[in-house]
Design an enzyme around this catalytic site. Structure first.
Site, mmCIF file in Angstrom:
data_model
loop_
_atom_site.group_PDB
_atom_site.id
_atom_site.type_symbol
_atom_site.label_atom_id
_atom_site.label_comp_id
_atom_site.label_asym_id
_atom_site.label_seq_id
_atom_site.Cartn_x
_atom_site.Cartn_y
_atom_site.Cartn_z
ATOM 1 N N GLY B 54 0.820 -1.194 0.000
ATOM 2 C CA GLY B 54 0.000 0.000 0.000
ATOM 3 C C GLY B 54 0.856 1.246 0.000
ATOM 4 O O GLY B 54 1.995 1.229 0.471
ATOM 5 N N SER B 55 0.326 2.338 -0.527
ATOM 6 C CA SER B 55 1.018 3.620 -0.430
ATOM 7 C C SER B 55 0.793 4.183 0.969
ATOM 8 O O SER B 55 -0.007 3.659 1.747
ATOM 9 C CB SER B 55 0.499 4.581 -1.497
ATOM 10 N N GLY B 56 1.502 5.253 1.278
ATOM 11 C CA GLY B 56 1.388 5.868 2.593
ATOM 12 C C GLY B 56 2.542 5.508 3.509
ATOM 13 O O GLY B 56 2.600 5.984 4.642
ATOM 14 N N HIS B 57 3.457 4.665 3.017
ATOM 15 C CA HIS B 57 4.617 4.256 3.816
ATOM 16 C C HIS B 57 5.912 4.841 3.262
ATOM 17 O O HIS B 57 6.994 4.362 3.580
ATOM 18 C CB HIS B 57 4.745 2.735 3.823
ATOM 19 N N LYS B 105 5.500 -8.168 2.319
ATOM 20 C CA LYS B 105 5.212 -7.980 3.746
ATOM 21 C C LYS B 105 4.015 -8.868 4.105
ATOM 22 O O LYS B 105 3.043 -8.957 3.360
ATOM 23 C CB LYS B 105 4.887 -6.511 4.036
ATOM 24 N N ASP B 110 -1.521 -8.375 0.939
ATOM 25 C CA ASP B 110 -0.278 -8.460 0.172
ATOM 26 C C ASP B 110 -0.008 -9.891 -0.250
ATOM 27 O O ASP B 110 0.357 -10.175 -1.395
ATOM 28 C CB ASP B 110 0.895 -7.915 0.993
ATOM 29 N N HIS B 215 -0.186 0.912 9.441
ATOM 30 C CA HIS B 215 -1.405 1.227 8.702
ATOM 31 C C HIS B 215 -2.413 1.987 9.539
ATOM 32 O O HIS B 215 -3.605 1.966 9.247
ATOM 33 C CB HIS B 215 -2.063 -0.051 8.182
#
Ligand SMILES: Nc1ncnc2c1ncn2[C@@H]1O[C@H](COP(=O)(O)OP(=O)(O)O)[C@@H](O)[C@H]1O
Ligand SMILES: Nc1ncnc2c1ncn2[C@@H]1O[C@H](COP(=O)(O)OP(=O)(O)O)[C@@H](O)[C@H]1O
Ligand SMILES: [Mg+2]
Ligand SMILES: [Mg+2]
Ligand SMILES: [Mg+2]
Ligand SMILES: [Mg+2]
Lengths: 209, 329, 329, 209
Positions: B54-57, B105, B110, B215
């Site tokens: 996911g994006s945001g990391h 991960k 995922d 998250h």
């Protein structure tokens, strides 16, 4: 009127609308014990589904279900994308190439969907996942498709509610331990919402789905 | 919600456009499906190393694409694993004929999406990263999350691939890093997801969430805010006791910011962590300090400790050129 | 206040201990007076480049100490210019006999303290950095603040010194960067200074401070929160109009996070900025994107645009090895 | 009792106490139009001054003032460190090596302090800086040291208050433009606080400072 590809497609489009209406609720449920994306994931995914169906509607119920599956799998991501995608894919397999669905085929489709989700996610009833809604739904019976789906939706509602007091063993809520208690599983809720919408479509269209 | 964004539904697309503009000689960015690849790919005869999530990391994973690390990254929607389409497209772009290593991960989403993609690919190996000791390990649950160790796995596997190792060797080394790394984090504040608009949880001014993931999910427990020494200890002890790390070990210590933590505080925490490890007789021979595995604007820190041997150390030291990690080149 | 600290009065000391622990082969850190120097100093015959300022702007300046950039940095208390003692101690450590270049952000405190130190030093040159277009320039006032351009001045002057340029040449190049660079920033949130414990200002949820500096001082004006395109335009237009930058210019575009801004948003803003410059016929040939000149946990961004010629470009590209900026080595 | 090194040192220690008591107020003033460190800078600086005086007290008033100056300059940083440091350094120069201060010397010291601050900071009255408090204080007169300092403190209070409606032309508040209006300059306030404390010490000790 039989439950042909066109009515299945219409039911899916209606379900997409329901997902959109409940997007914020599903986000909130996932925010409490997950990562706050479930409602947005389903909204995005069903948006693509509606576009794909608008472009061309397959001519069998199975074809429609397979299209839904492939859009969800390829466009959603997260846990919900592959799990719902697999559910629809297995459902498509179960109904085969018939022109019109029967109650038996719908029942088989629900069973296959459950089998697919369990095969991929390895969750059992009581793990606080969508399986808690889908499993009782798959055992529902009914004289016609509308009745069957109404029973399935009712069972899914009960199943979704049953997740509230649980500690999660699968999915993101499992990281919370005891802190997941008191919250409904978002995926179970969305299963219940979809089935309720399908049941409404079936009831509305008179006979079958 | 206060964010520097246009339409919340487009944040990942818009950010990728900026990433491409910022690194034109390093990265090749395609949209729909979104793939960030090193411009030098495919490298014939080299194992291709792919990760995603996911994006945001950020900078994870796109910021680790480049020679010596990832061949490609697949950025999903915010906090949402990428789709099989993205992963297949990435593999098609970067496969150099020596196989594809998928670094994943350990989250249900995922795992499932990479699994689906792998079914369509030839000659892949998947390594699951699950280093978070805040989560009880059990085969009946989703298992431990992949967090900070991801950077270390990507660096070391990427270096092995760059050095010409074959797919099995790269996978074995990645697994060795997973086996030797443990992490744990805490949060002082919650992140705000753009498509949600409110903080993922509400934390009183005098409490911290201990055992958080990346998250915005709440942690394992809330504790009173304590001083830095106590907070660092609360994270490091479970890490050290888990593997366990023992006197005489040589380790890499990775002090990670969850995104919004000032570097001043991060270095302060790092200093305390070094002292704690030294007191246990553990020798820190390599370190990484910075915001590398983040959760949007979350304030907080995590530590990752990786047991090193000389092979892993050499691979860590090998040249790397990515947006977020660069040395030797 | 939620911070990962022990005693607020000790944050700088404690963070420096962590910095030293994190970079043992790169940095030599002394306390009381606090100086962060490159371990390779003094370099005989090389101009020594020193900067410094209040802490809380990390990685500025300590993160830019190392070969190819600063020989030493003097970290003051949080948001407080360093003392002459620190500056003299730094010079004593790193002076290689070819003179000392002092790079000073234009704030009253910084100017006065470096001025005092310089009185005690032989063969120094001071270059003032004042790139913030949010502040009216006038000889009757404190003048413009030094903000983002500081990193560019430090890199380019440091590269010149590393290449063997003499003190006058290094100073001239630093002045050229100052002359060709303009910056402006905005904030979505205020920082919280550790010794204060509350945010430096209170900003409603739907407003931004435009024209902020890097010390938590309120900006020139408050504006409604707008979308990223509007915010980026509000910063870039005053920058471009000030020098002015015109069609045909080749520039370095530096998109800076004030500390708490997620990298996702930073890259998103960078992408918009690149498009805006392109629309004006200005060619971006170099870029820097990241949290480099921060204000603790403040969320916000600033842009710095620097007009490049080939000499400045070469110096920018020259190898650098510091905690926060590294390439070519 | 004359105003010797010992009484000057005692007055400085008392002033350090006042700075400590007003630390938060000065931080708040600086938070409004600056960077929120003024109170902390002075607290830290005067803390070092007290330690230095405890270690060894010089034997002339000028020696005490010079020690204060050098500690402030070398330990405080920011704008206040060099400006207050220079003020004390010039004051020390003005009183020279005498054993006891006189009203004339105190007056000269205040004038020299002002001259030093202006020389370094280049601020004029009305620029919204400590000069707005120090300049009127330096013009104060009195029959003895206590009276002189009382007048100086009163003038500084008025001067500090006069900064409230001003736009700043020097210091950090100058970055704010019109938004600095309505806030007192923290440095002017600290000058007034120090002078009030010195005046109280002088009054308390009977004759001079
Ligand atoms: N192993 C699993 N088996 C069945 N359902 C699962 C499993 N893991 C997660 N889920 C379902 O997926 C839902 C979360 O979906 P979503 O939020 O879209 O994905 P993610 O967890 O990746 O953010 C959960 O509420 C749960 O019902
Ligand atoms: N040029 C100047 N001349 C005189 N006094 C000044 C000048 N600049 C700043 N000051 C004084 O310094 C005070 C601020 O001190 P302080 O907060 O300790 O330093 P900084 O502004 O560096 O944070 C201001 O309130 C003002 O009275
Ligand atoms: Mg989710
Ligand atoms: Mg998710
Ligand atoms: Mg200051
Ligand atoms: Mg100040």
């Amino acid at each position: 009127m039989g439950c042909d590809a066109r009515s299945v497609a219409a039911a899916v489009v209606a379900a997409a609308g329901v997902v959109g209406e409940h997007r914020d609720e599903l986000v909130r449920l996932d925010q409490a014990i997950g990562d706050a994306d479930h409602g947005e994931n389903l909204r995005r995914g069903f948006g693509f589904v509606v576009s794909a169906l608008a472009e061309s509607t397959p001519d069998t119920p199975g074809g429609v279900l397979k299209l839904v599956a492939s859009v969800l799998i390829s466009k959603v991501g997260g846990a919900a994308g592959p799990l719902f995608g697999t559910a629809f894919l297995r459902a498509a397999g179960a109904v085969g190439a018939v022109e019109e669905l029967t109650p038996e085929l719908v029942s088989a489709a629900l069973g296959a969907a459950l089998g697919g989700v369990v095969a991929r996610g390895k969750a059992a009833v009581g793990d606080k996942t969508m399986v808690d809604a889908l499993a009782p739904a798959a055992s529902a019976r009914g004289a016609d498709i509308a009745a069957l789906l109404a029973a399935a939706a009712a069972a899914a509602d009960v199943g979704a509610s049953s997740t509230v007091p649980l500690v999660a063993r699968k999915g993101r809520a499992s990281y919370l331990g005891e802190r997941a208690i008191g919250h409904m599983d978002p995926g179970a809720r969305s299963v219940a919402l979809l089935l309720r919408s399908f049941a409404n479509s079936a009831a509305g269209s008179g006979v079958g789905l | 919600m206060k964010k520097i964004i246009n339409n919340p539904a487009d944040v990942v697309t818009d950010a990728l456009r900026g990433l491409a503009a910022a690194h034109p000689t390093l990265l090749r960015v395609t949209q729909d499906p979104a793939v960030v690849a090193w411009v030098g790919t495919p490298v014939a005869g080299k194992v291709a190393v792919i990760s995603g999530g996911g994006s945001g990391h950020e900078p994870l994973h796109s910021g680790f694409v480049g020679p010596g690390m990832l061949d490609a990254a697949c950025p999903g929607a915010v906090f949402t694993s990428p789709t099989p389409d993205q992963i297949q497209a990435a593999a098609a772009q970067v496969d150099g004929g020596a196989g594809v290593l998928l670094l994943v991960k350990n989250y249900t989403g995922d795992v499932l999406n990479f699994e689906t993609a792998a079914e369509f690919l030839d000659n892949t190996r998947t390594v699951l990263i699950d280093d978070d000791v805040a989560v009880q390990d059990s085969s009946f649950t989703a298992g431990r999350r992949g967090v900070g160790a991801t950077v270390l796995v990507e660096k070391i596997a990427g270096a092995a691939a760059a050095a010409g190792a074959d797919l099995d060797t790269c996978a074995r080394l990645a697994e060795a890093v997973v086996a030797g790394a443990r992490s744990m984090g805490l949060a002082l504040t919650a992140p705000t997801v753009p498509h949600v608009g409110s903080p993922s949880f509400v934390l009183p001014d005098d409490e911290v969430e201990v055992g958080i993931g990346i998250h915005g999910e709440p942690g394992r427990r809330r504790e009173p805010l304590a001083d830095a020494s106590a907070l660092v200890t609360a994270l490091l002890e479970p890490i050290l006791d888990d593997l366990p790390f023992t006197a005489g070990d040589q380790v890499l210590l990775f002090t990670n910011s969850m995104g919004g933590t000032p570097l001043l505080e991060l270095y302060l925490a790092h200093g305390i962590a070094e002292e704690l490890l030294a007191a246990r007789g553990i020798t820190v021979t390599r370190r990484l300090v910075g915001p590398y595995v983040t959760s949007l604007d979350m304030q907080g820190i995590s530590f990752t400790v990786l047991r090193l041997d000389s092979a892993l150390t050499d691979l860590w030291d090998a040249p790397v050129h990515t947006a977020a990690l660069r040395w030797g080149v």
